[in-house]
Scaffold this motif. Structure first.
Motif, short mmCIF file in Angstrom:
data_model
loop_
_atom_site.label_atom_id
_atom_site.label_comp_id
_atom_site.label_asym_id
_atom_site.label_seq_id
_atom_site.Cartn_x
_atom_site.Cartn_y
_atom_site.Cartn_z
N LYS A 42 0.84 -1.22 0.00
CA LYS A 42 0.00 0.00 0.00
C LYS A 42 0.87 1.26 0.00
CE LYS A 42 -3.94 -2.25 1.43
NZ LYS A 42 -5.31 -2.18 1.66
N THR A 43 0.30 2.33 -0.53
CA THR A 43 1.05 3.59 -0.66
C THR A 43 0.27 4.74 -0.02
OG1 THR A 43 1.85 2.73 -2.76
CG2 THR A 43 2.26 5.04 -2.33
N LEU A 44 0.99 5.50 0.79
CA LEU A 44 0.41 6.69 1.41
C LEU A 44 0.97 7.94 0.74
CD1 LEU A 44 -1.22 7.99 3.88
CD2 LEU A 44 1.00 8.09 5.03
N GLY A 45 0.12 8.82 0.28
CA GLY A 45 0.57 10.11 -0.25
C GLY A 45 0.53 11.15 0.86
N LEU A 46 1.56 11.96 0.93
CA LEU A 46 1.60 13.04 1.94
C LEU A 46 1.62 14.36 1.19
CD1 LEU A 46 3.94 10.70 3.17
CD2 LEU A 46 3.18 11.99 5.15
N PHE A 72 6.03 11.57 -0.70
CA PHE A 72 5.87 12.94 -0.22
C PHE A 72 5.57 13.86 -1.41
CE2 PHE A 72 7.30 17.18 1.06
CZ PHE A 72 6.49 17.32 2.18
N ILE A 73 4.51 14.62 -1.28
CA ILE A 73 4.05 15.46 -2.39
C ILE A 73 4.12 16.92 -1.94
CG2 ILE A 73 2.12 15.95 -3.96
CD1 ILE A 73 1.14 13.00 -3.15
N LEU A 97 -3.01 5.83 -5.20
CA LEU A 97 -2.62 5.70 -3.79
C LEU A 97 -3.70 4.99 -2.97
CD1 LEU A 97 -1.46 9.43 -3.36
CD2 LEU A 97 0.03 7.46 -3.80
N ASP A 98 -3.36 4.63 -1.73
CA ASP A 98 -4.32 3.96 -0.84
C ASP A 98 -4.73 4.83 0.34
OD1 ASP A 98 -4.19 1.20 -2.12
OD2 ASP A 98 -2.09 1.66 -1.77
N GLY A 99 -4.07 5.96 0.49
CA GLY A 99 -4.42 6.88 1.58
C GLY A 99 -3.72 8.20 1.37
N LEU A 100 -4.27 9.26 1.98
CA LEU A 100 -3.67 10.59 1.86
C LEU A 100 -3.59 11.24 3.23
CD1 LEU A 100 -5.50 12.35 -1.15
CD2 LEU A 100 -3.02 11.98 -0.94
N LYS A 115 -13.97 14.83 -0.01
CA LYS A 115 -15.21 14.64 -0.77
C LYS A 115 -14.94 13.94 -2.11
CE LYS A 115 -19.00 17.35 -2.66
NZ LYS A 115 -19.41 18.71 -2.99
N PHE A 116 -13.84 14.28 -2.74
CA PHE A 116 -13.60 13.75 -4.08
C PHE A 116 -12.65 12.55 -4.10
CE2 PHE A 116 -15.54 17.77 -5.05
CZ PHE A 116 -16.37 17.43 -6.11
N ALA A 117 -11.99 12.24 -2.98
CA ALA A 117 -11.07 11.09 -2.95
C ALA A 117 -11.84 9.84 -2.56
CB ALA A 117 -9.95 11.36 -1.96
N ASP A 118 -11.49 8.71 -3.18
CA ASP A 118 -12.11 7.44 -2.78
C ASP A 118 -11.29 6.73 -1.70
OD1 ASP A 118 -13.79 7.80 -4.95
OD2 ASP A 118 -12.40 6.75 -6.31
N ILE A 119 -10.20 7.35 -1.29
CA ILE A 119 -9.30 6.75 -0.31
C ILE A 119 -9.36 7.55 0.99
CG2 ILE A 119 -7.74 5.71 -2.03
CD1 ILE A 119 -5.98 8.20 -1.85
N PRO A 120 -8.98 6.94 2.13
CA PRO A 120 -9.03 7.69 3.39
C PRO A 120 -8.17 8.95 3.35
CG PRO A 120 -8.56 5.37 3.80
CD PRO A 120 -8.50 5.56 2.31
N VAL A 121 -8.71 10.03 3.87
CA VAL A 121 -7.98 11.30 3.96
C VAL A 121 -7.77 11.62 5.44
CG1 VAL A 121 -8.10 13.80 3.50
CG2 VAL A 121 -8.83 12.17 1.74
N ILE A 122 -6.54 11.92 5.78
CA ILE A 122 -6.17 12.18 7.19
C ILE A 122 -5.69 13.61 7.30
CG2 ILE A 122 -4.58 11.52 9.04
CD1 ILE A 122 -4.35 8.77 7.40
N ASN A 123 -6.23 14.33 8.28
CA ASN A 123 -5.79 15.70 8.54
C ASN A 123 -4.45 15.68 9.28
OD1 ASN A 123 -5.42 18.30 9.42
ND2 ASN A 123 -7.50 18.61 10.19
#
Ligand code: CP
Ligand code: NVA
Length: 308
Positions: A42-46, A72-73, A97-100, A115-123
């Protein structure tokens, strides 16, 4: 359905408990040299719009330790920096990705991603909230006080993003929370109103730091000017001076085992004195470590389960 953590109000008491349990398990395993690789492949985007040491690196280490990969983005180096709409970016990134984990200024922008991502979004911090910080801080409080409902937690300083997340945590978990902020720097009125209406725990706001720390079990402070408020630094310094967490203020804390917390980065000589930050009551390094364990729990739970 994917689950996001945009604010701590996205979590129920049971969700908090699950995250604490998982974070303690993962911490124990790491100390014992065992490693669960639940996020292999799995890949997490930051996506980060503001600087970060702890949050960025602990999330990156967290996904690597769980067998996954961070990307890292830096928004300046992508089309995000050239104003590609968030709704387009969110849908595209969801295909890769699998998470942001997102650190940005506006909570509304973060909501748009979610709202527009299908993957979990973390603040990973906005101007309004820093929920993952408070999750790991609660873990630290459980570790050193055995519980989170009994200790009297006293916030000293700016009614900022971290403070707002404490108020949300108080509303969900029923904390004993006192907020001592200078006049004009109280926390967000709506957030406070909602928490008071929840009827959970004890929530008090004051402008008197001396009275606030009296029976404190935990004294917590943060910078006087948050990221994006650098221009207000001089004005804030004058208003916040009586709110410095120093030896003189600690003398008013009656409990010998009172602990001092700070999310860091700390500005010695401003919101906290060198003596207190480096002194026997400070638990800031353990507090900082727990961001790794809690972020592992957050990623594990959000990226492997359909519902929490
Ligand atoms: N506490 C915290 O969020 O630190 P960073 O800004 O270094 O991530
Ligand atoms: N309130 C601080 C927290 C930094 C982790 C800020 O937003 O800059």
């Amino acid at each position: 359905m994917k689950k996001d953590i945009l604010t701590l109000l996205d979590l129920s008491k049971e969700d908090f408990e699950l995250l604490f349990k998982r974070a303690f398990e993962l911490k124990k395993q790491l100390k014992e040299g065992a490693a669960e690789r639940t996020l292999a492949g799995k890949t997490l985007g930051l996506v980060f719009d503001k600087p970060s040491t702890r949050t960025r690196i602990s999330f990156e280490a967290a996904i690597i330790q769980l067998g996954g990969t961070p990307i890292f983005i830096n928004t300046r180096d992508t089309q995000i920096g050239r104003n590609e709409p968030v709704r387009d970016t969110a849908r595209v990134l969801s295909r890769y990705l699998d998470g942001l984990a997102i650190r940005t200024y506006s909570q509304d922008l973060l909501k748009e991603y979610a709202k527009f991502a299908d993957i979990p979004v973390i603040n990973a911090l906005t101007d309004l909230y820093h929920p993952c910080q408070v999750l790991s801080d609660l873990m630290t409080i459980i570790e050193c006080k055995g519980d989170y409902t009994k200790p009297k937690i006293v916030w000293i300083g700016d009614g900022n993003n971290v403070c707002n997340s404490w108020i949300n945590a108080a509303a969900v978990l029923g904390l004993d929370l006192v907020l001592a902020c200078p006049e004009g720097y109280a926390p967000d009125a709506e957030i406070l109103k909602r928490a008071l209406a929840s009827g959970n725990g004890q929530l008090k706001v004051t402008t008197d730091p001396i009275e606030a720390v009296q029976y404190a079990d935990v004294i917590y402070t943060d910078v006087w000017a948050s990221m994006g408020q650098e221009g207000e630094h001089g004005k804030r310094k004058r208003a916040f001076e009586p709110f410095q967490v120093n030896t003189a203020l600690l003398k008013n804390a009656t409990k010998e085992d009172v602990v001092v917390m700070h999310c860091l980065p700390a500005y010695r000589g401003e919101e906290i004195s060198e003596t207190v930050l480096e002194g026997p009551h400070s638990i800031v390094w353990d507090q900082s470590e727990n961001k790794l364990h809690m972020h592992k729990a957050v990623l594990d739970v959000l990226m492997t389960r359909v519902v929490l």
